[in-house]
Design a protein around this motif. Structure first.
Motif, short mmCIF file in Angstrom:
data_model
loop_
_atom_site.label_atom_id
_atom_site.label_comp_id
_atom_site.label_asym_id
_atom_site.label_seq_id
_atom_site.Cartn_x
_atom_site.Cartn_y
_atom_site.Cartn_z
N GLY A 272 0.86 -1.18 0.00
CA GLY A 272 0.00 0.00 0.00
C GLY A 272 0.89 1.23 0.00
O GLY A 272 1.80 1.36 -0.82
N ARG A 273 0.68 2.12 0.94
CA ARG A 273 1.54 3.31 1.10
C ARG A 273 2.50 3.17 2.28
O ARG A 273 3.16 4.13 2.65
N ILE A 274 2.56 1.99 2.85
CA ILE A 274 3.37 1.75 4.05
C ILE A 274 4.71 1.17 3.65
O ILE A 274 4.80 0.24 2.84
N THR A 275 5.78 1.72 4.22
CA THR A 275 7.13 1.24 3.97
C THR A 275 7.45 0.05 4.86
O THR A 275 7.14 0.06 6.06
N VAL A 276 8.04 -0.97 4.28
CA VAL A 276 8.42 -2.18 5.01
C VAL A 276 9.94 -2.24 5.11
O VAL A 276 10.63 -2.05 4.10
N PRO A 277 10.50 -2.47 6.29
CA PRO A 277 11.97 -2.53 6.43
C PRO A 277 12.56 -3.62 5.55
O PRO A 277 12.04 -4.75 5.51
N PRO A 278 13.64 -3.33 4.83
CA PRO A 278 14.24 -4.33 3.94
C PRO A 278 14.64 -5.61 4.65
O PRO A 278 14.45 -6.71 4.12
N SER A 279 15.22 -5.50 5.85
CA SER A 279 15.67 -6.70 6.56
C SER A 279 14.49 -7.64 6.85
O SER A 279 14.64 -8.86 6.83
N LEU A 280 13.30 -7.08 7.09
CA LEU A 280 12.12 -7.90 7.32
C LEU A 280 11.73 -8.66 6.06
O LEU A 280 11.39 -9.84 6.11
N VAL A 281 11.81 -8.00 4.92
CA VAL A 281 11.47 -8.64 3.65
C VAL A 281 12.46 -9.76 3.34
O VAL A 281 12.08 -10.85 2.91
N TYR A 282 13.75 -9.49 3.57
CA TYR A 282 14.76 -10.52 3.31
C TYR A 282 14.51 -11.76 4.17
O TYR A 282 14.50 -12.89 3.67
N ALA A 283 14.34 -11.54 5.47
CA ALA A 283 14.15 -12.67 6.38
C ALA A 283 12.84 -13.40 6.08
O ALA A 283 12.76 -14.63 6.19
N LEU A 284 11.82 -12.65 5.68
CA LEU A 284 10.53 -13.25 5.37
C LEU A 284 10.62 -14.25 4.22
O LEU A 284 9.88 -15.23 4.17
N ASN A 285 11.56 -14.03 3.31
CA ASN A 285 11.72 -14.92 2.18
C ASN A 285 12.81 -15.97 2.37
O ASN A 285 13.12 -16.71 1.45
N GLY A 286 13.37 -16.02 3.58
CA GLY A 286 14.31 -17.08 3.90
C GLY A 286 15.76 -16.71 3.79
O GLY A 286 16.64 -17.54 4.05
#
Length: 373
Positions: A272-286
């Motif tokens: 949406g319009r919300i920023t997600v921390p990159p480290s969270l995205v990396y860890a979320l995908n393994g």
């Protein structure tokens, strides 16, 4: 005699008709040959320019998503699951997402390779890949790399927005030459991710030992300006810390390749319009870091992978909606000491991240100044 005159006139008429036929037939053959040549010429013109047709860019960008990508394969999997038990279907879908995610891969050594070639319609009048074609093909490479590296994030409705791109042209790519774009992660902070792309061609002869590219701290090329030391010092003067003595494998030039161009994009993860921390995205995908000595994989996932299952998979109490709510702000409720996505990149990986950010700081500052009022 009247009969003789009639025969003479008919003979003269036949002779005139024959002359007419003789004069017209070559012209007809010429027109037919010209039409045939024009037909083949137009076909050849369309063939060599097909990548520049209307909507071809859109097709090449979205076809992996809607035609042969993960969503299509997931629909087939769910169709087959109609003939299985519910528990078996849920287990198969969980395995599907795990198998199609980069579980256990080291973020620093991850590379996505996009194959391309310098077609006639993408080259300039010097018969080199044109400047605009670098950006167009980087669009494809970024999209495909995102689909390959962040499937768990994309299934929750996330996307990546581009803020800026810097190109450093080292040597030209000639016409009709196959080349590769290697996409990797260079650094990140709490908002921005820096994506590095290398435009490479394979050497015809055996390459020397692979060397490390100082692509940011030394932007001087073979035809160097009058004072290369000024360029080096201006780029290599970070404010937050000290540049690293060594660089991660993501910016090494692989053995057997020639480097032509380096591009660095600054991007941001959004839901949406919300920023997600990159480290969270990396860890979320393994993804993890410094994992080469631990041999993580989909069958031996890193410790934080269980948290991903708890949020995103039904068998573990999660769901796509629960995962989306977590990305939209639920992560802020997790105490800093328990943020598993940051722990996945702690230690030497955190030191490397800060050092790379320091090296990128002057480039980021310069680009921001040009964009500010």
């Amino acid at each position: 005699m009247p009969g003789a005159n009639l025969v003479t006139r008919r003979m003269e008429g036949l002779q005139n008709y024959a002359k007419l036929v003789v004069s017209v037939v070559p012209s007809a053959f010429a027109h037919a040959s010209l039409a045939k040549f024009a037909k083949y010429f137009i076909a050849l013109l369309l063939l060599v320019n097909w990548k520049s047709f209307p909507l071809v860019w859109h097709w090449r960008i979205w076809a992996p998503v809607f035609v042969w990508g993960i969503p299509t394969r997931l629909r087939i999997l769910r169709l087959v699951a109609l003939f299985k038990s519910k528990q078996r279907a849920l287990k198969d879908e969980e395995h599907f997402w795990t198998a199609n995610s980069p579980v256990g891969k080291d973020i620093w050594s991850y590379r996505y390779k996009f194959n391309a070639y310098s077609s006639l319609d993408e080259c300039d009048y010097n018969m080199h890949l044109s400047n605009s074609s670098y950006a167009k093909n980087f669009d494809y490479a970024r999209m495909y790399a995102a689909l390959d590296g962040f499937p768990q994030y994309l299934r929750a409705g996330g996307f990546m927005a581009l803020a800026a791109t810097h190109y450093h042209f080292i040597r030209e790519i000639p016409v009709l030459v196959p080349y590769e774009i290697h996409v990797s992660v260079l650094a990140w902070d709490q908002k921005w991710i820096y994506v590095c792309a290398q435009y490479l061609t394979k050497n015809k002869k055996e390459s020397k030992k692979s060397h490390k590219l100082n692509a940011i701290s030394n932007l001087a090329i073979e035809k160097t300006p009058a004072k290369p030391e000024d360029i080096h010092s201006s780029i290599n003067s970070p404010s937050p810390g000290t540049p690293p003595e060594s660089f991660p494998s993501c910016i090494e030039v692989p053995e057997g390749y020639t480097l032509h161009t380096v591009a660095i994009s600054r991007m941001v993860f959004k839901i949406g319009r919300i920023t997600v921390p990159p480290s969270l995205v990396y860890a979320l995908n393994g993804f993890t870091a410094n994992a080469s000595d631990k041999h993580y994989s989909s069958s031996n996932p890193p410790p934080h992978w269980q948290n991903v299952l708890n949020y995103g998979h039904t068998r573990h109490g999660g769901s796509p909606r629960k995962l989306r709510d977590f990305l939209k702000g639920g992560w802020r409720e997790v105490p800093e000491s328990e943020r598993w996505w940051e722990q996945a990149f702690a230690g030497p990986a955190e030191e490397q991240r800060l050092a790379n950010l320091a090296l990128l700081d002057s480039m980021k500052t310069g680009m921001d100044r040009f964009g500010s009022k």
